[in-house]
Scaffold this motif. Structure first.
Motif, mmCIF file in Angstrom:
data_model
loop_
_atom_site.group_PDB
_atom_site.id
_atom_site.type_symbol
_atom_site.label_atom_id
_atom_site.label_comp_id
_atom_site.label_asym_id
_atom_site.label_seq_id
_atom_site.Cartn_x
_atom_site.Cartn_y
_atom_site.Cartn_z
ATOM 1 N N MET A 70 0.851 -1.202 0.000
ATOM 2 C CA MET A 70 0.000 0.000 0.000
ATOM 3 C C MET A 70 0.885 1.251 0.000
ATOM 4 N N ARG A 71 0.690 2.110 -0.980
ATOM 5 C CA ARG A 71 1.453 3.354 -1.117
ATOM 6 C C ARG A 71 0.559 4.517 -0.766
ATOM 7 N N PRO A 72 1.018 5.636 -0.276
ATOM 8 C CA PRO A 72 2.405 5.865 0.106
ATOM 9 C C PRO A 72 2.728 5.227 1.454
ATOM 10 N N HIS A 73 4.001 4.988 1.663
ATOM 11 C CA HIS A 73 4.530 4.500 2.925
ATOM 12 C C HIS A 73 6.023 4.811 2.947
ATOM 13 N N PRO A 74 6.568 5.215 4.099
ATOM 14 C CA PRO A 74 7.994 5.556 4.155
ATOM 15 C C PRO A 74 8.918 4.420 3.749
ATOM 16 N N ASP A 75 8.512 3.169 3.960
ATOM 17 C CA ASP A 75 9.328 2.028 3.558
ATOM 18 C C ASP A 75 8.920 1.624 2.151
ATOM 19 N N PRO A 76 9.792 1.812 1.144
ATOM 20 C CA PRO A 76 9.417 1.495 -0.233
ATOM 21 C C PRO A 76 9.045 0.027 -0.451
ATOM 22 N N ALA A 77 9.492 -0.858 0.431
ATOM 23 C CA ALA A 77 9.148 -2.273 0.309
ATOM 24 C C ALA A 77 7.771 -2.570 0.895
ATOM 25 N N GLY A 78 7.185 -1.591 1.599
ATOM 26 C CA GLY A 78 5.891 -1.806 2.216
ATOM 27 C C GLY A 78 6.008 -2.596 3.507
ATOM 28 N N VAL A 79 4.877 -2.840 4.140
ATOM 29 C CA VAL A 79 4.853 -3.563 5.405
ATOM 30 C C VAL A 79 3.697 -4.566 5.419
ATOM 31 N N GLU A 80 3.764 -5.496 6.359
ATOM 32 C CA GLU A 80 2.690 -6.481 6.542
ATOM 33 C C GLU A 80 1.466 -5.784 7.115
ATOM 34 N N PRO A 81 0.265 -6.278 6.920
ATOM 35 C CA PRO A 81 -0.089 -7.443 6.105
ATOM 36 C C PRO A 81 -0.098 -7.087 4.629
ATOM 37 N N ARG A 82 0.070 -8.061 3.807
ATOM 38 C CA ARG A 82 0.123 -7.854 2.361
ATOM 39 C C ARG A 82 -1.035 -8.535 1.633
ATOM 40 N N ILE A 83 -2.097 -8.781 2.375
ATOM 41 C CA ILE A 83 -3.279 -9.426 1.790
ATOM 42 C C ILE A 83 -4.522 -8.639 2.189
ATOM 43 N N VAL A 84 -5.588 -8.821 1.438
ATOM 44 C CA VAL A 84 -6.868 -8.202 1.748
ATOM 45 C C VAL A 84 -7.497 -8.988 2.896
ATOM 46 N N ALA A 85 -8.074 -8.294 3.874
ATOM 47 C CA ALA A 85 -8.746 -8.954 4.987
ATOM 48 C C ALA A 85 -9.897 -9.801 4.460
ATOM 49 N N ALA A 86 -10.019 -11.023 4.975
ATOM 50 C CA ALA A 86 -11.038 -11.927 4.459
ATOM 51 C C ALA A 86 -12.307 -11.945 5.302
ATOM 52 N N ASP A 87 -12.183 -11.866 6.607
ATOM 53 C CA ASP A 87 -13.331 -12.033 7.485
ATOM 54 C C ASP A 87 -13.719 -10.723 8.152
ATOM 55 N N GLY A 88 -14.954 -10.655 8.560
ATOM 56 C CA GLY A 88 -15.420 -9.501 9.313
ATOM 57 C C GLY A 88 -15.859 -8.342 8.432
ATOM 58 N N ARG A 89 -16.290 -7.286 9.084
ATOM 59 C CA ARG A 89 -16.758 -6.079 8.395
ATOM 60 C C ARG A 89 -15.593 -5.322 7.785
ATOM 61 N N LYS A 90 -15.888 -4.718 6.656
ATOM 62 C CA LYS A 90 -14.922 -3.865 5.969
ATOM 63 C C LYS A 90 -15.612 -2.533 5.709
ATOM 64 N N PRO A 91 -14.837 -1.521 5.338
ATOM 65 C CA PRO A 91 -15.489 -0.274 4.932
ATOM 66 C C PRO A 91 -16.384 -0.530 3.726
ATOM 67 N N ARG A 92 -17.407 0.276 3.590
ATOM 68 C CA ARG A 92 -18.239 0.199 2.406
ATOM 69 C C ARG A 92 -18.448 1.608 1.882
ATOM 70 N N ILE A 93 -18.709 1.716 0.601
ATOM 71 C CA ILE A 93 -18.937 3.029 0.015
ATOM 72 C C ILE A 93 -20.363 3.106 -0.504
#
Length: 161
Positions: A70-93
């Protein structure tokens, strides 16, 4: 003025496919910046004044970000987690359906492109809106909204709250 919301990001394992999904389903411009890492979805148009004319305020945009970094982030390699959350509520639009489109047509296009319809034909009196919802292939929930207007006539087949 209070702090202003300017953007919302959805994570996706495949931002290119997600960008194409929203371009096909909702007709939004897919602006890859850069492709595969971040896609700015541009709904176009402006918020309307009470008289229906365009205001000077452009509509909000939606970002689709690569869940692996996920960009932007100070670490160009990014950080964990690197997957989309599977369970539970998520934001909705919430998407206001254009007068030149219909919730039924949008839901049909969404299903054709891999979405799951969550519900159809519901009226929410508190905000006077007819709504329908789907979950995109990445798990994000989209609520389609149609204004009820003055003295709305709610079809009999609609649930209500």
């Amino acid at each position: 003025m209070a702090n202003s919301l300017i953007f919302v990001d959805f994570p996706a394992e495949d931002p290119v496919a997600a960008g194409k999904f929203y371009a096909e389903v909702l007709g939004w411009e897919d602006d890859p910046r850069p492709a595969g890492e971040f896609h700015r979805m541009v709904p176009g148009g402006f918020f309307q004044n009470k008289d229906g004319s365009d205001s000077q305020i452009g509509n909000l945009h939606l970002g689709i970000a690569n869940a692996a970094n996920m960009r932007p982030h100070p670490d160009p390699a990014g950080v964990e987690p690197r997957i989309v959350a599977a369970d539970g509520r998520k934001p909705r639009i919430w998407v206001l359906v254009d007068d030149n489109d219909t919730p039924e047509a949008i839901l049909e296009r969404a299903e054709k492109h891999g979405a799951q319809v969550l519900w159809r034909n519901h009226y929410w009196k508190e905000f006077n809106g007819l709504n329908h919802a789907f979950r995109d292939p990445w798990g994000n929930e989209i609520i389609l909204w149609v204004k009820g207007g003055e003295n709305p006539e709610i079809p009999e087949n609609y649930t209500r709250e």
